[in-house]
Design a protein around this motif. Structure first.
Motif, PDB file in Angstrom:
ATOM      1  N   TYR A 191       0.822  -1.212   0.000  1.00 27.55           N
ATOM      2  CA  TYR A 191       0.000   0.000   0.000  1.00 27.55           C
ATOM      3  C   TYR A 191       0.856   1.261   0.000  1.00 27.55           C
ATOM      4  N   LYS A 192       1.836   1.282   0.898  1.00 25.86           N
ATOM      5  CA  LYS A 192       2.669   2.484   1.004  1.00 25.86           C
ATOM      6  C   LYS A 192       3.633   2.619  -0.166  1.00 25.86           C
ATOM      7  N   ASN A 193       3.895   1.526  -0.850  1.00 28.45           N
ATOM      8  CA  ASN A 193       4.929   1.552  -1.893  1.00 28.45           C
ATOM      9  C   ASN A 193       4.384   1.205  -3.280  1.00 28.45           C
ATOM     10  N   GLN A 194       3.141   1.587  -3.526  1.00 30.87           N
ATOM     11  CA  GLN A 194       2.562   1.327  -4.861  1.00 30.87           C
ATOM     12  C   GLN A 194       3.469   1.864  -5.961  1.00 30.87           C
ATOM     13  N   ASP A 195       3.937   3.086  -5.729  1.00 32.02           N
ATOM     14  CA  ASP A 195       4.715   3.745  -6.781  1.00 32.02           C
ATOM     15  C   ASP A 195       6.100   3.128  -6.946  1.00 32.02           C
ATOM     16  N   LEU A 196       6.673   2.722  -5.839  1.00 29.17           N
ATOM     17  CA  LEU A 196       7.983   2.065  -5.914  1.00 29.17           C
ATOM     18  C   LEU A 196       7.861   0.727  -6.651  1.00 29.17           C
ATOM     19  N   LEU A 197       6.824  -0.031  -6.309  1.00 25.74           N
ATOM     20  CA  LEU A 197       6.662  -1.342  -6.948  1.00 25.74           C
ATOM     21  C   LEU A 197       6.428  -1.170  -8.447  1.00 25.74           C
ATOM     22  N   ARG A 198       5.621  -0.180  -8.791  1.00 26.21           N
ATOM     23  CA  ARG A 198       5.379   0.052 -10.215  1.00 26.21           C
ATOM     24  C   ARG A 198       6.672   0.482 -10.901  1.00 26.21           C
ATOM     25  N   ALA A 199       7.422   1.368 -10.229  1.00 26.21           N
ATOM     26  CA  ALA A 199       8.687   1.825 -10.821  1.00 26.21           C
ATOM     27  C   ALA A 199       9.608   0.643 -11.080  1.00 26.21           C
ATOM     28  N   SER A 200       9.514  -0.362 -10.221  1.00 24.43           N
ATOM     29  CA  SER A 200      10.430  -1.493 -10.363  1.00 24.43           C
ATOM     30  C   SER A 200      10.060  -2.420 -11.521  1.00 24.43           C
ATOM     31  N   ILE A 201       8.873  -2.252 -12.078  1.00 24.78           N
ATOM     32  CA  ILE A 201       8.469  -3.182 -13.151  1.00 24.78           C
ATOM     33  C   ILE A 201       8.078  -2.499 -14.461  1.00 24.78           C
ATOM     34  N   LEU A 202       7.815  -1.193 -14.422  1.00 19.75           N
ATOM     35  CA  LEU A 202       7.308  -0.552 -15.643  1.00 19.75           C
ATOM     36  C   LEU A 202       8.468  -0.110 -16.545  1.00 19.75           C
ATOM     37  N   THR A 203       8.588  -0.767 -17.680  1.00 23.44           N
ATOM     38  CA  THR A 203       9.642  -0.450 -18.651  1.00 23.44           C
ATOM     39  C   THR A 203       8.975  -0.128 -19.979  1.00 23.44           C
ATOM     40  N   ALA A 204       9.775   0.313 -20.937  1.00 23.90           N
ATOM     41  CA  ALA A 204       9.226   0.633 -22.261  1.00 23.90           C
ATOM     42  C   ALA A 204       8.443  -0.566 -22.798  1.00 23.90           C
TER      43      ALA A 204
END
Ligand code: ADP
Ligand code: MG
Length: 729
Positions: A380-393
């Motif tokens: 919950y607190k790290n939604q953005d971190l988790l997404r950053a770790s997987i979202l690539t071109a």
């Protein structure tokens, strides 16, 4: 026909399944034969050296340098017996893939004669030139050196004639330049935080390890057809191609019978994996035509990840033996399913307990719920971190495209565990609980196991789903190093567990009993992280609206998502857990942004080239034929007959002209847009510009090419079509 497309199709007709050689009928006869595992170490190392490796391993330390010579000698003897002539430090730079530089064992001995040399210092540390790997500004040009250092926890192995030693890769000044170093730190952070929480339940726990079971999806494409598609060769995906009249709409591929040529590939792949001690177990067809999946039995996360990196390499090699090429790209074909890499994640203790599996009694289940709730809170607190770790071109084509979880991070728990959490919220009051209340709650909690066994509900649309004894992080892309996702998740969970411990201890300090203190803290957390829990259809439009109401973030822009690595919440997780320094984090962001920009840049170049040099000339040639045909009609028919007969063809000539002109104009505009972007100085600025100004041309140019594919004479079309690429094995 002379085009490479028809030659390739001709090759296809001659393909036969290749015979596979099994070293023995029993896998256990050759399992791990290429690994310097405990068994080989026992045989080739002195007692002291063996003990040194085992101790370093258990304690997560590096091996005593005094022992290194002895270990190196044993490793050398073992590997030479297996045919090795070279050794390499095998590492995982911030690219997609692994790196190795092979050195021969041969060296001059003291007397100037040739010897086979492999010393302890060569085993422990090497200094590859770091300047050829992405560093995000950490590596100054005047200090190009980087170090690779042996990761004792992952055993050495042999590929071909090379002894490979798994290593971390760091800069001269000690910053991580790879995926492995932060992963190891994150796993250590979870270990420490989780062990201290486990003490509430079992004093005997001294180590908590992370388990990872990855499921690798991929496509197999015939080699000849692959080589006839420059876009596949250079970018890993098709930048053009009209969808096949039939693709996956009949749902007839998933778990379907595996074609013989593919089976042969899979069998050889399994033999090679088993020799390397990689416990691959499951193979099946995936949803899209020519799409497959490979999964092992889960292992300790660092080893599992090394194995995944190695498997990807082995797959590429074995595929060639069978005249295939393997595609790891997340979305090689528009309009049909792409590939992911589910990361099945759990924590386990050295007392044999899987912390994310329900236990046999109330106490074990309170522990289970504690870890579930802490994980939810971390997510919950790290939604953005988790997404950053997987979202690539490449993964951005897949996420939210009706086949993979959207860019909203949520967690699926299933009704049973969900209602158990709700029950804690309802039954734990502000005041002290009575013994009866406590007993009732514990009894309820004690019933979890039977309930979960009955629960076969599997939500496939959630990016982060509880599946009985683990969470599945499903948003991870098929082409990437899992370590990025596992590092983010582990760091987040470690920080959460630490805070949980502090909160519970504070209540105990106030005189509240341990179990009640735990319940109280859990209750607060369950309430706070409720928005992250979603059991419904993650692919639906309603969810996007609902998630917004809940205040969850939904970021689809890759550069924007990468930048979230630098948000306070992400920094808290990564820096507070000791996984990365501020400098390393900034460097990582630079590298990720640059990767994104370069990928789009390459795709734009390849598409421009194919459009102008392959597609336009073909369309012009066909159009010329049509024009000649129309002129011929005029010669042999009367005026009114001619008008009648030529109408449709003239329309087609016009249509082709429109597409050709559009393609040419758009390619020119795209080149100009690239030039504008290329002068930008700052990484983020350039990535955003590429995303907004260049990327849209990839689909708008493609649109016209795909329309041309529908009308141009099939005999003249230069590139293998979707139906040929996808329905042929
Ligand atoms: P599916 O999700 O497709 O049903 P499986 O049940 O075959 O797949 O499991 C997928 C992966 O999850 C495998 O690698 C398996 O070993 C792994 N796995 C099973 N239990 C755990 C666990 N407790 N922790 C981590 N991974 C696990
Ligand atoms: Mg799964």
């Amino acid at each position: 026909m002379t085009t490479i497309r028809f030659k390739a199709l001709g090759e296809l007709l001659k393909r036969e399944p290749k015979a596979v050689h099994f070293p023995s009928n029993k896998v256990t006869d050759y399992y791990g034969e290429l690994v310097f595992n405990v068994e080989s170490m026992r045989k080739y190392l002195s007692k002291e050296a063996f003990r040194a490796v085992m101790t370093a391993n258990q304690k997560g330390l590096s091996v005593d340098r005094k022992m290194a010579d002895g270990i190196a000698a044993g490793m050398k003897a073992w590997s030479i017996e297996k045919g090795a002539t070279h050794y390499t430090h095998w590492f995982q730079p911030l690219t997609d893939g692994t790196a190795e530089k092979h050195d021969g064992f041969i060296d001059y001995g003291d007397g100037g004669h040739m010897i086979e040399n492999f010393s302890g210092s060569l085993l422990a540390q090497q200094e590859p030139d770091a300047s050829s790997f992405p560093s995000g500004g950490i590596r100054q040009t005047f200090e190009a050196r980087g170090y690779t250092a042996w990761d004792v926890s992952s055993p050495a192995f042999i590929v071909g004639t090379t002894l490979c030693i798994p290593t971390i890769f760091i800069s001269y000044t000690g910053e991580a330049l790879d995926y492995k170093a932060p992963l190891l730190k994150a796993l250590a952070a979870v270990d420490e935080a989780a062990v201290s929480v486990c003490q509430y339940f079992d004093k005997n726990v001294t180590k908590v390890h992370t388990n990872l079971g990855w499921e690798q999806e991929y496509f197999l494409i015939d080699e000849a057809l692959y080589l006839a598609r420059p876009d596949l060769v250079l970018t890993g995906r098709t930048l053009m191609g009209h969808s096949s009249s039939k693709d996956q709409q009949l749902d007839d591929h998933y778990f379907g019978s595996i074609p013989e040529r593919v089976t042969a590939f899979m069998m050889e792949l399994e033999v090679e994996c088993h020799k390397l001690g990689i416990p691959v177990k499951t193979r099946h067809n995936e949803v899209a035509p020519n799409q497959f999946e490979l999964a092992p039995i889960y292992e300790e996360a660092n080893l599992a990840n090394d194995h995944n990196q190695l498997v990807m390499d082995v797959m590429k090699k074995v595929a060639r033996h069978h005249k295939f090429r393997v595609l790891f790209h997340e979305k090689p074909f528009a309009g049909i399913n792409g590939s992911g890499k589910h990361n099945n994640w759990s924590l386990g203790t050295d007392t044999g307990v899987v912390l994310l599996a329900p236990g046999k009694n109330p106490k074990a289940n309170i522990q289970f719920l504690t870890f579930v709730v802490n994980t939810l809170m971390a997510v919950y607190k790290n939604q953005d971190l988790l997404r950053a770790s997987i979202l690539t071109a490449s993964n951005s084509h897949r996420l939210g495209a009706n086949e993979a979880p959207p860019s909203i991070v949520s967690a699926f728990l299933g009704d049973e565990v969900s209602s158990m959490l709700d029950r804690i919220v309802e039954e734990v009051g502000e005041r002290k609980m009575t013994p009866d209340e406590k007993t009732a709650l514990k009894l309820g909690i004690g019933r979890i196991p039977e309930i979960i066994l009955d629960n076969t509900d599997r939500n496939r649309t959630s990016p982060f789903a509880f599946t009985g004894n683990r969470f599945e992080f499903r948003a991870v892309g098929s082409s990437v190093n899992n370590a990025a996702a596992m590092t983010a998740l582990s760091a987040a969970v470690a920080v959460e567990l630490k805070e949980f411990k502090i909160a519970v201890d504070a209540l105990i300090e106030q005189g509240i009993k341990k179990d009640e203190a735990i319940f109280q803290v859990l209750k607060k957390m369950i309430i706070e992280c409720k928005p992250i829990r979603f059991n419904g259809d993650g692919y639906s439009e309603d969810w996007v609206v609902e998630a917004k109401k809940r205040g969850l973030t939904n970021i689809t822009s890759v550069p924007e998502s990468i930048l979230k690595y630098l948000d306070p919440a992400s920094k808290k997780s990564l820096i507070e857990s000791g996984v990365m320094t501020e400098k390393e984090l900034h460097a990582r962001v630079e590298v990720e942004l640059e990767k994104f920009t370069k990928k789009i840049q390459i795709e734009a170049r390849v598409l421009g080239d194919l459009a102008i040099n392959h597609i336009v000339p073909t369309a012009v040639a066909y159009q010329t034929k049509l024009i000649q045909n129309v002129q011929g009609l005029r010669d042999i028919f009367t005026n009114s007959e001619y008008e009648d007969l030529s109408g449709a063809r003239k329309e087609l000539i016009k249509e082709i002209s429109v597409h050709i002109s559009s393609i040419k104009a758009k390619v020119r505009e795209m080149v100009d847009a690239r030039k504008e972007c290329n002068v930008l100085k700052e990484g983020m600025e350039m990535a955003v510009a590429y995303d907004e100004k260049v990327r849209p041309y990839l689909s708008s140019i493609r649109y016209h090419i795909d329309k041309l594919e529908l009308v141009v004479d099939n005999e003249m079309w230069p590139l293998p079509k979707y139906r040929e690429l996808l329905f042929n094995n």
